[in-house]
Design a protein around this motif. Structure first.
Motif, PDB file in Angstrom:
ATOM      1  N   PRO A 289      51.125 -33.142   0.475  1.00 19.14           N
ATOM      2  CA  PRO A 289      50.444 -32.329  -0.138  1.00 19.14           C
ATOM      3  C   PRO A 289      48.804 -32.350   0.844  1.00 19.14           C
ATOM      4  N   ILE A 290      48.296 -30.942   1.004  1.00 15.90           N
ATOM      5  CA  ILE A 290      47.189 -30.803   1.632  1.00 15.90           C
ATOM      6  C   ILE A 290      45.941 -30.752   1.163  1.00 15.90           C
ATOM      7  N   GLY A 291      46.210 -29.777  -0.096  1.00 14.35           N
ATOM      8  CA  GLY A 291      44.996 -29.390  -0.692  1.00 14.35           C
ATOM      9  C   GLY A 291      45.243 -28.087  -1.559  1.00 14.35           C
ATOM     10  N   TYR A 292      44.290 -27.618  -2.100  1.00 16.62           N
ATOM     11  CA  TYR A 292      44.126 -26.389  -3.003  1.00 16.62           C
ATOM     12  C   TYR A 292      43.206 -25.265  -2.311  1.00 16.62           C
ATOM     13  N   VAL A 293      43.521 -23.876  -2.461  1.00 17.83           N
ATOM     14  CA  VAL A 293      42.748 -23.026  -2.195  1.00 17.83           C
ATOM     15  C   VAL A 293      42.752 -21.986  -3.287  1.00 17.83           C
ATOM     16  N   ALA A 294      41.790 -21.205  -3.495  1.00 18.20           N
ATOM     17  CA  ALA A 294      41.792 -20.085  -4.498  1.00 18.20           C
ATOM     18  C   ALA A 294      42.360 -18.954  -4.018  1.00 18.20           C
ATOM     19  N   LYS A 295      42.641 -18.327  -5.086  1.00 19.73           N
ATOM     20  CA  LYS A 295      43.590 -17.010  -4.795  1.00 19.73           C
ATOM     21  C   LYS A 295      42.970 -15.983  -3.661  1.00 19.73           C
ATOM     22  N   GLU A 296      41.508 -15.888  -3.463  1.00 21.37           N
ATOM     23  CA  GLU A 296      41.197 -14.898  -2.595  1.00 21.37           C
ATOM     24  C   GLU A 296      41.145 -15.585  -1.230  1.00 21.37           C
ATOM     25  N   ASP A 297      41.455 -16.826  -1.068  1.00 21.63           N
ATOM     26  CA  ASP A 297      41.343 -17.610   0.109  1.00 21.63           C
ATOM     27  C   ASP A 297      42.832 -17.760   0.602  1.00 21.63           C
ATOM     28  N   VAL A 298      43.797 -17.423   0.058  1.00 26.49           N
ATOM     29  CA  VAL A 298      45.115 -17.907   0.535  1.00 26.49           C
ATOM     30  C   VAL A 298      45.709 -17.328   1.946  1.00 26.49           C
ATOM     31  N   TYR A 299      45.227 -16.047   2.039  1.00 31.50           N
ATOM     32  CA  TYR A 299      45.751 -15.526   3.183  1.00 31.50           C
ATOM     33  C   TYR A 299      44.927 -16.183   4.484  1.00 31.50           C
ATOM     34  N   SER A 300      43.678 -16.606   4.231  1.00 29.94           N
ATOM     35  CA  SER A 300      42.921 -17.260   5.362  1.00 29.94           C
ATOM     36  C   SER A 300      43.516 -18.610   5.527  1.00 29.94           C
ATOM     37  N   ALA A 301      43.824 -19.050   4.499  1.00 28.04           N
ATOM     38  CA  ALA A 301      44.417 -20.592   4.426  1.00 28.04           C
ATOM     39  C   ALA A 301      45.714 -20.662   5.315  1.00 28.04           C
ATOM     40  N   VAL A 302      46.467 -19.600   5.072  1.00 29.76           N
ATOM     41  CA  VAL A 302      47.831 -19.706   5.661  1.00 29.76           C
ATOM     42  C   VAL A 302      47.658 -19.321   7.200  1.00 29.76           C
ATOM     43  N   LYS A 303      46.765 -18.208   7.389  1.00 27.05           N
ATOM     44  CA  LYS A 303      46.508 -18.130   8.856  1.00 27.05           C
ATOM     45  C   LYS A 303      45.939 -19.522   9.464  1.00 27.05           C
ATOM     46  N   ALA A 304      45.184 -19.937   8.881  1.00 31.11           N
ATOM     47  CA  ALA A 304      44.561 -21.172   9.636  1.00 31.11           C
ATOM     48  C   ALA A 304      45.488 -22.360   9.835  1.00 31.11           C
ATOM     49  N   ILE A 305      46.621 -22.526   8.733  1.00 33.29           N
ATOM     50  CA  ILE A 305      47.673 -23.359   9.346  1.00 33.29           C
ATOM     51  C   ILE A 305      48.504 -23.047  10.362  1.00 33.29           C
ATOM     52  N   VAL A 306      48.904 -21.570  10.411  1.00 35.24           N
ATOM     53  CA  VAL A 306      49.745 -20.949  11.469  1.00 35.24           C
ATOM     54  C   VAL A 306      48.845 -21.109  12.613  1.00 35.24           C
TER      55      VAL A 306
END
Length: 650
Positions: A289-306
């Protein structure tokens, strides 16, 4: 050509594949040149780039002839986010399998289809047909984001399932390669009609996000070098582990409010199962488990992990290149901190989730809006016609007559949905005529929950059999369970022909992993819900020794299990030391009857050939039902029947 390299993180020389990607002109060469050549196969360099286009070059080892060229053929894999297969695409695949393939389709463990047996001269026509019928193979293989998984259940009255489908598709679009190579090579530059991307996805792809984007390149997210290795993503809902979430590089869990409105996503990262025998530095690993992101931030979070994996994953040693090794080496806190640099803000704490359960969704169900869905079990994912069992015919007829969409499941099965209640009798009639089971309670439970990879003869990595071997092995395990008094017991069995783990054996209660011809490494102790890793119990077990190996373990399980305890949970609780101690002291409760061949004395002292007697399905089922009703093992029942028969002859 603009080249875009990730920041240097090591002084070691990059692997050969990194150079091939660098010189491919964004996945064009040498595939574009060699597809025009009148040859039966591609060079090894081209094969590495061909994978990005969704194809593996294979050799049918059953057809090898000494001194002759290999029997080259190609496997094509489709990319179907969330397992969606539109009816038009299914009919095209069914026809292609007969026209160019080996007359079968194979549902994969990542919710796509594979076609085997395609010749090089037919590869372009096959891919073009798939694309023109609303499908794709782009990114189904290679160092790139693979097919994005999601629970296949079409619950229209459960908003979280609809969100999982939506975001699986959107993330697949976000992480799809942007190079024009695919359409240039396979469709002569023609861009096929496809569903319109979400505006949010388009915006997210171009948003820089503190270094997630590489500018002035065809591939803003991937750059010249793409990913260090394959990258696997899934989206699920709280409690639903139909997608084996702990085995993924990245899993998003949909979180909604009490009104069913989407709030955000929990993030897991760092799972992966591929490993190499006798290489302890390679291992299966559960996602953290890494954490939680709000729906408006999900694509930015996915890009950050990639981007974190793109820039810091190991590009020198491909065995050490998956995200799981980066997180294992760094630790979760360092990984999260690096992701936050790309993300531009802290990641919120992980939100509490219910316990995850495995579901297969087989049989007839209400889908929540008045319509029905039907989950059909496909043995090892192989869609074929064989004798009176006409699965391929049945599926084709249902799609032709009712124009139903399909969702492939992560357990190699298939779901028809949007079925109006008045069409249920006609669909059931087709299934009955083709001898296709629709009631999951009539499926042998060991078979229902088992999975196997294709392995021999076509997979180049296979060490031994898997798909062709598992039916017989499951039958033998059932016979053994009956013998030791576990008639109604079942558990998750998975088998692969090599240690790469395509059928996810390391999450099974009983896993067989090919280690030598006719031999397997055995893993025990995974959970029924695939939330705990199994562990290796023996390194090499020959196929002939499966019964003698498993019998004492099953007896120990029967004698010492807790009420309702599963086999995997039992093995995990008592531990391998406890199992080995019982096995060492075990004496068979009954003398097993074996049929041995007569051999010269010198040979028989060291080895006797053992034979198994096979029964037709109807007779086997009668024996099984009688043994169950009498509370006896099938072995004892057959032994008594044979003794009575031979006494009647004397």
């Amino acid at each position: 050509m603009v080249k875009s390299a990730p920041p240097p993180t090591t002084g070691r020389k990059p692997s050969k594949v990194e150079g091939l990607k660098e010189n491919s002109n964004f996945l064009r060469e040498p595939v574009a040149t060699q597809i025009l050549e009148d040859t039966t196969h591609f060079t090894e360099d081209a094969v590495q780039i061909l994978k990005f286009h969704g194809s593996y070059q294979q050799d049918n080892r059953d057809n090898r002839t000494k001194g002759q060229e290999k029997d080259y053929q190609f496997m094509l894999r489709t990319k179907n986010p969330g397992g969606l297969v539109p009816p038009q695409l299914y009919l095209a695949l069914d026809k292609l399998a007969d026209e160019y393939g080996n007359h079968t389709l194979r549902a994969t463990t990542r919710q796509g289809f594979q076609m085997h047996g395609i010749l090089k001269k037919n590869l372009k026509a096959a891919i073009a047909t798939i694309v023109r019928n609303l499908g794709s193979t782009l990114g189904a293989c290679g160092d790139i984001n693979r097919n994005v998984m999601a629970p296949p259940a079409p619950f229209k009255n459960r908003a979280e399932y609809q969100y999982a489908w939506e975001y699986a598709q959107n993330i697949a679009d976000l992480l799809s390669p942007q190079t024009g190579a695919y359409y240039e090579i396979w469709l002569d530059g023609e861009k096929a009609i496809s569903a319109e991307e979400s505006p949010e996805v388009k915006a997210a792809r171009q948003s820089n996000g503190n270094g997630t984007i590489i500018h002035d390149t065809e591939e803003p997210l991937y750059g010249t070098y793409y990913m260090p290795r394959k990258f696997k993503v899934s989206v699920t809902v709280p409690g639903d582990n139909s997608i084996d979430l702990y085995s993924q590089d990245l899993t998003l869990v949909v979180l909604t409010d009490k009104k069913g409105q989407l709030e955000g996503f929990n993030i897991f990262a760092g799972g992966g199962l591929g490993r190499t025998h006798n290489k302890e530095e390679t291992f299966a690993r559960l996602a953290d488990p890494i954490g939680y992101v709000a729906k408006e931030d999900v694509y930015s979070a996915v890009k950050a992990i990639v981007a974190t994996q793109r820039d810091y994953g190991d590009r020198t040693d491909r065995r050490h290149a998956r995200l799981k090794y980066l997180i294992n080496d760094w630790g979760v806190d360092k990984f999260r901190a690096k992701v936050e640099e790309y993300f531009g803000k802290p990641i919120a704490p992980f939100k509490q989730l219910p316990e995850f359960k495995y579901h297969d969704f087989l049989g007839w169900h209400e889908q929540g809006d008045g319509n029905l869905f039907l989950g059909i079990s496909i043995d090892n994912g192989r869609v074929k016609d064989e004798g009176s069992f006409q699965l391929k015919t049945a599926l084709r007829e249902i799609v032709e007559q009712f124009n139903l969409p399909i969702r492939l499941t992560p357990n190699q099965n298939l779901i028809f949905y949007e079925i109006t209640p008045e069409n249920k009798p006609a669909i059931q009639a087709i299934l009955d005529r083709c001898n296709v089971v629709s009631d999951p309670t009539t499926i042998e439970p060991l078979v229902r929950y088992a999975m196997a990879c294709p392995a021999l003869p076509t997979c180049g990595l296979a060490i031994t059999e898997s798909e062709r071997a598992i039916p017989g092995i499951l039958e033998r395990i059932r016979t053994l369970l009956d013998k030791v008094g576990l008639q109604n017991e079942h558990f998750v069995v998975r088998m692969t022909g090599c240690p790469n783990g395509c059928a996810r054996p390391y999450m099974a209660e009983l896993g067989f992993v090919g280690s030598a011809p006719e031999s397997y490494q055995v893993w025990l102790g995974g959970s029924p819900n695939q939330t705990r890793l199994a562990q290796p119990y023996v390194e090499k077990l020959h196929d002939n020794d499966i019964e003698s190996f498993l019998e004492p373990i099953f007896v120990y399980f029967r004698k010492s299990r807790k009420s309702g305890e599963s086999f995997g949970d039992f093995c995990d609780r008592v531990g391998f030391d406890g199992i080995r101690e019982f096995v060492a002291q075990y004496q068979p409760e009954t003398t097993p009857v074996t049929i041995e061949s007569e051999q010269p004395e010198a040979v028989s002292k060291s080895r006797k050939a053992r034979y198994r007697v096979s029964l037709h399905d109807d007779l086997y089922n009668k024996v099984k039902a009688t043994a169950t009703s009498q509370g006896r093992s099938m072995t004892d029942l057959v032994k008594d029947a044979l003794e009575a028969y031979f006494q009647s002859l004397s």
